[in-house]
Design a protein around this motif. Structure first.
Motif, PDB file in Angstrom:
ATOM      1  N   HIS A  48       0.846  -1.197   0.000  1.00 45.07           N
ATOM      2  CA  HIS A  48       0.000   0.000   0.000  1.00 45.07           C
ATOM      3  C   HIS A  48       0.883   1.249   0.000  1.00 45.07           C
ATOM      4  O   HIS A  48       1.870   1.313   0.740  1.00 45.07           O
ATOM      5  N   PRO A  49       0.561   2.252  -0.820  1.00 46.77           N
ATOM      6  CA  PRO A  49       1.383   3.475  -0.875  1.00 46.77           C
ATOM      7  C   PRO A  49       1.551   4.164   0.475  1.00 46.77           C
ATOM      8  O   PRO A  49       2.590   4.778   0.726  1.00 46.77           O
ATOM      9  N   TYR A  50       0.558   4.070   1.356  1.00 46.27           N
ATOM     10  CA  TYR A  50       0.697   4.693   2.673  1.00 46.27           C
ATOM     11  C   TYR A  50       1.765   3.966   3.501  1.00 46.27           C
ATOM     12  O   TYR A  50       2.558   4.602   4.192  1.00 46.27           O
ATOM     13  N   PHE A 108      -6.707   7.758   1.248  1.00 45.48           N
ATOM     14  CA  PHE A 108      -5.352   8.229   0.971  1.00 45.48           C
ATOM     15  C   PHE A 108      -5.260   8.912  -0.401  1.00 45.48           C
ATOM     16  O   PHE A 108      -4.179   9.333  -0.808  1.00 45.48           O
ATOM     17  N   TYR A 109      -6.384   9.071  -1.088  1.00 49.02           N
ATOM     18  CA  TYR A 109      -6.389   9.566  -2.465  1.00 49.02           C
ATOM     19  C   TYR A 109      -5.634  10.880  -2.635  1.00 49.02           C
ATOM     20  O   TYR A 109      -4.777  11.010  -3.523  1.00 49.02           O
ATOM     21  N   CYS A 125      -1.738  10.489  -2.378  1.00 47.48           N
ATOM     22  CA  CYS A 125      -1.103   9.371  -3.079  1.00 47.48           C
ATOM     23  C   CYS A 125      -0.515   9.799  -4.430  1.00 47.48           C
ATOM     24  O   CYS A 125      -1.182  10.469  -5.217  1.00 47.48           O
ATOM     25  N   ASP A 126       0.713   9.389  -4.684  1.00 51.97           N
ATOM     26  CA  ASP A 126       1.364   9.697  -5.963  1.00 51.97           C
ATOM     27  C   ASP A 126       0.869   8.798  -7.093  1.00 51.97           C
ATOM     28  O   ASP A 126       1.166   9.055  -8.265  1.00 51.97           O
ATOM     29  N   TYR A 127       0.120   7.750  -6.768  1.00 57.72           N
ATOM     30  CA  TYR A 127      -0.296   6.778  -7.782  1.00 57.72           C
ATOM     31  C   TYR A 127      -1.813   6.755  -7.952  1.00 57.72           C
ATOM     32  O   TYR A 127      -2.375   5.797  -8.468  1.00 57.72           O
ATOM     33  N   ARG A 128      -2.493   7.806  -7.521  1.00 61.56           N
ATOM     34  CA  ARG A 128      -3.954   7.819  -7.524  1.00 61.56           C
ATOM     35  C   ARG A 128      -4.524   7.750  -8.934  1.00 61.56           C
ATOM     36  O   ARG A 128      -3.938   8.257  -9.903  1.00 61.56           O
ATOM     37  N   CYS A 141      -9.939   5.490  -7.602  1.00 62.82           N
ATOM     38  CA  CYS A 141      -9.590   5.630  -6.187  1.00 62.82           C
ATOM     39  C   CYS A 141     -10.463   6.677  -5.496  1.00 62.82           C
ATOM     40  O   CYS A 141     -10.796   6.542  -4.314  1.00 62.82           O
ATOM     41  N   CYS A 201      -6.015  -1.512  -1.894  1.00 61.97           N
ATOM     42  CA  CYS A 201      -5.491  -0.544  -2.857  1.00 61.97           C
ATOM     43  C   CYS A 201      -5.866  -0.985  -4.268  1.00 61.97           C
ATOM     44  O   CYS A 201      -5.734  -2.173  -4.620  1.00 61.97           O
TER      45      CYS A 201
END
Length: 353
Positions: free
Chosen positions: A256-258, A296-297, A300-303, A307, A325
């Motif tokens: 998960h990005p977080y 986390f949208y 997040c750098d990958y949203r 999402c 995710c």
């Protein structure tokens, strides 16, 4: 893999827990569908930023939150095979202290400044066991000795303000262990302590866990202190658990990005002075109006578009390893997964695989 235990060995199982606070400004959706379990004699760490709902989660399980403003909305809490979801205060009093105990964040505000430490320890013992005041005091002396306080016969008669920060924390642990509970909730037990005392407290808790064969749920915002302590980790964000798995899963193959952001934020031994400490940009969502999609949208750098509109389901990546995710969906674009850095793991107390 660490933490693999039979399903029948679960001492606590929480399913789809939702908890809110009713305020003049509106409803705060503090816990939004939290599910986790703890096995007997196991250490579970719940990790996340301040305000993500870690403390509320364990306090709602022990029913320590005043109602109102707290309000249980839904979910199920199973303890040792019994459903305690609807237990009232009288029923919970039989469990608190004897079956489950809690170490609170700040011992100076949790301990009664007008009572001697020995009396505060023996109070719980006398409540749950039919023994004399003298016997309870003798047990208090033994407990202070067990948690590493020198000259316990003398210190048992002292007041909390006469103790150092580390001693007060040890006294809190003695109170929590007074009746040999089966599960111990430790809410940020080392936050106000120096690094050396932090290590001593965690090592002592691990020793006591083995000696008393109890389960421990450690609440913390610091991933760096849990590597040696916990067998499993649940990462919490905005009232939800976004990833959970064994300690190896979270440190070596987080998904998960977080979780990536938390790991990158751990200060690393050997890092060059010119390198800046990584941070997670932005702020958590407003839980007065929780987002419809991933919490986390915005950070997040990958949203992706999905999402923002849809909350991602929890997906099993490996045995006992789950993450929520949309990047885990087969239709999502490929993203280079987080790779644990050698110095990051070593500084967190893990050996390199």
């Amino acid at each position: 893999m660490k933490g693999d235990t039979a399903v029948s060995d679960k001492i606590l199982e929480v399913s789809d827990l939702e908890y809110s606070f009713d305020t003049y400004a509106g409803e705060v959706h503090a816990i939004r569908g939290v599910s986790f379990y703890v096995n007997r004699s196991e250490s579970l760490a719940i990790v996340g930023e301040s305000g993500c709902g870690k403390s509320v989660t364990v306090q709602s399980i022990m029913k320590l939150i005043p109602t109102p403003p707290g309000r249980f909305k839904r979910g199920k809490i199973i303890y040792c095979g019994s459903d305690i979801t609807d237990y009232d205060d009288r029923q919970m009093e039989k469990l608190r202290g004897k079956e489950m105990s809690m170490i609170f964040q700040d011992p100076m505000t949790s301990l009664n400044p007008t009572m001697r430490v020995g009396r505060q320890i023996s109070e719980g013992i006398r409540k749950h066991e039919k023994i004399s005041t003298g016997e309870a005091l003798a047990r208090s002396v033994e407990l202070l000795k067990e948690v590493g306080i020198s000259d316990p016969e003398r210190n048992v008669m002292r007041y909390p303000h006469m103790f150092s920060g580390g001693m007060r924390q040890r006294a809190m642990i003695a109170i929590a262990l007074a009746c040999n509970p089966k599960i111990l909730f430790a809410d940020e037990p080392t936050t106000s302590l120096d690094v050396t005392t932090q290590a001593q407290i965690l090592e002592m808790m691990n020793h006591l866990k083995r000696e008393f064969e109890m389960a421990i749920v450690l609440i913390t915002h610091n991933l760096g202190i849990v590597a040696r302590f916990a067998e499993r980790i649940s990462v919490m964000y905005a009232g939800k658990i976004v990833e959970s798995g064994s300690t190896d899963d979270i440190f070596y193959s987080p998904r998960h990005p977080y979780t990536w952001g938390l790991l990158n934020s751990v200060p690393a031994v050997g890092k060059k002075r010119t390198e800046k400490l990584s941070t997670i940009k932005g702020t958590p969502p407003d839980l007065f109006m929780p987002p419809a999609g991933c919490g986390f949208y915005d950070r997040c750098d990958y949203r992706m578009k999905v999402c923002k509109e849809n909350d991602p389901p929890a997906r099993e990546i490996g045995e006992g390893h789950f993450a929520s995710c949309w990047l885990l969906d087969n239709r999502a674009p490929g993203v280079t997964p987080y790779v644990a850095k050698r110095h990051t793991i070593e500084s967190s107390g893990k050996g390199v695989m």
